[in-house]
Scaffold this motif. Structure first.
Motif, mmCIF file in Angstrom:
data_model
loop_
_atom_site.group_PDB
_atom_site.id
_atom_site.type_symbol
_atom_site.label_atom_id
_atom_site.label_comp_id
_atom_site.label_asym_id
_atom_site.label_seq_id
_atom_site.Cartn_x
_atom_site.Cartn_y
_atom_site.Cartn_z
ATOM 1 N N UNK A 1 0.822 -1.207 0.000
ATOM 2 C CA UNK A 1 0.000 0.000 0.000
ATOM 3 C C UNK A 1 0.861 1.265 0.000
ATOM 4 N N UNK A 2 2.155 1.078 0.113
ATOM 5 C CA UNK A 2 3.041 2.244 0.224
ATOM 6 C C UNK A 2 4.197 2.209 -0.764
ATOM 7 N N UNK A 3 4.078 1.430 -1.832
ATOM 8 C CA UNK A 3 5.133 1.385 -2.824
ATOM 9 C C UNK A 3 6.220 0.379 -2.502
ATOM 10 N N UNK A 4 7.326 0.528 -3.172
ATOM 11 C CA UNK A 4 8.412 -0.445 -3.087
ATOM 12 C C UNK A 4 8.993 -0.539 -1.682
ATOM 13 N N UNK A 5 9.220 -1.786 -1.254
ATOM 14 C CA UNK A 5 9.926 -2.046 -0.009
ATOM 15 C C UNK A 5 10.673 -3.364 -0.140
ATOM 16 N N UNK A 6 11.866 -3.426 0.445
ATOM 17 C CA UNK A 6 12.638 -4.660 0.459
ATOM 18 C C UNK A 6 13.256 -4.885 1.824
ATOM 19 N N UNK A 7 13.135 -6.127 2.312
ATOM 20 C CA UNK A 7 13.754 -6.510 3.590
ATOM 21 C C UNK A 7 14.679 -7.715 3.454
ATOM 22 N N UNK A 8 14.938 -8.141 2.226
ATOM 23 C CA UNK A 8 15.808 -9.293 1.998
ATOM 24 C C UNK A 8 17.267 -8.843 2.012
ATOM 25 N N UNK A 9 18.130 -9.452 2.835
ATOM 26 C CA UNK A 9 19.535 -9.036 2.898
ATOM 27 C C UNK A 9 20.260 -9.248 1.567
ATOM 28 N N UNK A 10 21.171 -8.341 1.271
ATOM 29 C CA UNK A 10 21.918 -8.417 0.020
ATOM 30 C C UNK A 10 22.754 -9.691 -0.059
ATOM 31 N N UNK A 11 23.207 -10.197 1.074
ATOM 32 C CA UNK A 11 24.016 -11.417 1.070
ATOM 33 C C UNK A 11 23.265 -12.577 0.406
ATOM 34 N N UNK A 12 21.965 -12.644 0.624
ATOM 35 C CA UNK A 12 21.153 -13.711 0.028
ATOM 36 C C UNK A 12 21.028 -13.498 -1.475
ATOM 37 N N UNK A 13 20.755 -12.273 -1.876
ATOM 38 C CA UNK A 13 20.636 -11.956 -3.299
ATOM 39 C C UNK A 13 21.945 -12.272 -4.027
ATOM 40 N N UNK A 14 23.064 -11.943 -3.430
ATOM 41 C CA UNK A 14 24.364 -12.173 -4.058
ATOM 42 C C UNK A 14 24.590 -13.654 -4.344
ATOM 43 N N UNK A 15 24.197 -14.516 -3.407
ATOM 44 C CA UNK A 15 24.379 -15.957 -3.603
ATOM 45 C C UNK A 15 23.575 -16.435 -4.808
ATOM 46 N N UNK A 16 22.312 -16.049 -4.876
ATOM 47 C CA UNK A 16 21.485 -16.460 -6.003
ATOM 48 C C UNK A 16 22.051 -15.955 -7.321
ATOM 49 N N UNK A 17 22.458 -14.705 -7.368
ATOM 50 C CA UNK A 17 22.961 -14.139 -8.622
ATOM 51 C C UNK A 17 24.240 -14.828 -9.071
ATOM 52 N N UNK A 18 25.070 -15.234 -8.138
ATOM 53 C CA UNK A 18 26.307 -15.924 -8.505
ATOM 54 C C UNK A 18 26.026 -17.233 -9.236
ATOM 55 N N UNK A 19 24.870 -17.808 -8.991
ATOM 56 C CA UNK A 19 24.547 -19.110 -9.579
ATOM 57 C C UNK A 19 23.520 -19.013 -10.710
ATOM 58 N N UNK A 20 23.297 -17.798 -11.238
ATOM 59 C CA UNK A 20 22.474 -17.660 -12.428
ATOM 60 C C UNK A 20 21.019 -17.313 -12.198
ATOM 61 N N UNK A 21 20.659 -16.944 -10.970
ATOM 62 C CA UNK A 21 19.270 -16.605 -10.654
ATOM 63 C C UNK A 21 19.104 -15.090 -10.563
ATOM 64 N N UNK A 22 18.023 -14.598 -11.145
ATOM 65 C CA UNK A 22 17.690 -13.183 -10.982
ATOM 66 C C UNK A 22 16.674 -13.042 -9.858
ATOM 67 N N UNK A 23 16.534 -11.827 -9.359
ATOM 68 C CA UNK A 23 15.728 -11.565 -8.164
ATOM 69 C C UNK A 23 14.560 -10.639 -8.487
ATOM 70 N N UNK A 24 13.375 -11.026 -8.007
ATOM 71 C CA UNK A 24 12.183 -10.212 -8.222
ATOM 72 C C UNK A 24 12.175 -8.903 -7.466
ATOM 73 N N UNK A 25 13.117 -8.686 -6.585
ATOM 74 C CA UNK A 25 13.233 -7.409 -5.888
ATOM 75 C C UNK A 25 13.793 -6.302 -6.762
ATOM 76 N N UNK A 26 14.219 -6.655 -7.976
ATOM 77 C CA UNK A 26 14.729 -5.649 -8.917
ATOM 78 C C UNK A 26 13.718 -5.337 -10.010
ATOM 79 N N UNK A 27 12.464 -5.655 -9.749
ATOM 80 C CA UNK A 27 11.387 -5.368 -10.684
ATOM 81 C C UNK A 27 10.521 -4.221 -10.197
ATOM 82 N N UNK A 28 10.023 -3.463 -11.145
ATOM 83 C CA UNK A 28 9.008 -2.451 -10.832
ATOM 84 C C UNK A 28 7.798 -3.130 -10.185
ATOM 85 N N UNK A 29 7.399 -4.265 -10.737
ATOM 86 C CA UNK A 29 6.359 -5.107 -10.123
ATOM 87 C C UNK A 29 7.071 -6.075 -9.181
ATOM 88 N N UNK A 30 7.515 -5.552 -8.060
ATOM 89 C CA UNK A 30 8.457 -6.258 -7.194
ATOM 90 C C UNK A 30 7.830 -7.463 -6.483
#
Length: 245
Positions: free
Chosen positions: A203-232
């Motif tokens: 109800x208040x727009x974009x928000x993220x609470x997932x630590x970057x350490x987790x995102x980094x692991x996924x990206x290293x192995x070929x996964x993209x993250x939905x937290x980088x979408x306008x439709x997050x």
């Protein structure tokens, strides 16, 4: 014609001769990401190793039209950037998934083609995360297992974001659309919902609470993250090696 459509048209319009031989196709990253399935790009045609030929065509005039009916030419219309997300995203890199392309690689779940290719993945085995399923096609399950094994070594404070997983394979449409979800191809995972944020819930727009350490692991192995979408969708990760360096 403007923006991505114009750039794409110019890239495909390079004439014959030395310049044409040196000019890479805008879809060249697909050949690197899916070498077992794809053979070449010949002008406006994507050539598969089994002889299938798909016309690339032109990008849709706008992101909105591309999200509703993405084609091959729309896959890379918005670049995906690794590393921390600075501010609210304004585009949807990786959400433009042409159904014919991904069904050709992973199968059509509505016809039972995906489920028979699923194999078990032990999620956070050191912490009793249970067993998930992902497709063995293109090495996705092995990549997700590598993600799990690396996440399993993070300090315990990260567990609340990861366990229990909200699931992997699910033969369903994307909410509010007629498009196949990435979960229906067996290439996506939703981590724990405890600290996740989703654009339809917000109800208040974009928000993220997932630590970057987790995102980094996924990206290293070929996964993209939905937290980088306008439709997050910050719980969502999907295997999309073509979008990453």
């Amino acid at each position: 014609m403007r923006g991505p459509a114009l750039a794409f048209a110019l890239a495909l319009a390079v004439g014959p001769g030395p310049a044409a031989a040196q000019e890479p196709s805008p879809l060249a990253p697909l050949l690197r990401a899916y070498p077992d399935q794809l053979q070449a790009i010949e002008g406006d045609t994507l050539v598969w190793r089994d002889g299938t030929r798909m016309t690339i065509g032109q990008p849709k005039p706008s992101d909105e039209e591309a999200l509703e009916a993405p084609g091959l030419a729309d896959i890379f219309r918005r670049p995906y950037r690794t590393g921390p997300q600075e501010g609210a995203p304004t585009t949807d890199p990786g959400r433009f998934r042409p159904a014919a392309f991904f069904a050709k690689i992973y199968g059509d779940c509505m016809r039972g083609e995906v489920e028979r290719r699923l194999v078990p993945v032990r999620w956070l085995p050191r912490h009793g995360g249970g067993t998930l399923r992902a497709t063995k096609e293109n090495g996705v399950a092995a990549r997700l297992q590598a993600v799990s094994d690396e996440l399993d070594k993070l300090p315990d404070r990260f567990l609340t974001y990861l366990k229990p997983s909200a699931g992997t394979y699910n033969c369903r449409k994307i909410a509010g659309t007629d498009l196949q979800s990435a979960h229906g191809y067996g290439i996506a995972i939703d981590i724990s919902t405890k600290h996740s944020d989703y654009w339809r819930w917000s109800r208040s727009g974009y928000r993220n609470r997932i630590p970057q350490e987790i995102v980094d692991v996924f990206e290293r192995h070929g996964f993209i993250w939905g937290g980088k979408w306008k439709h997050f969708d910050t719980m969502h990760f999907e295997y999309r090696p073509e979008m990453l360096p």
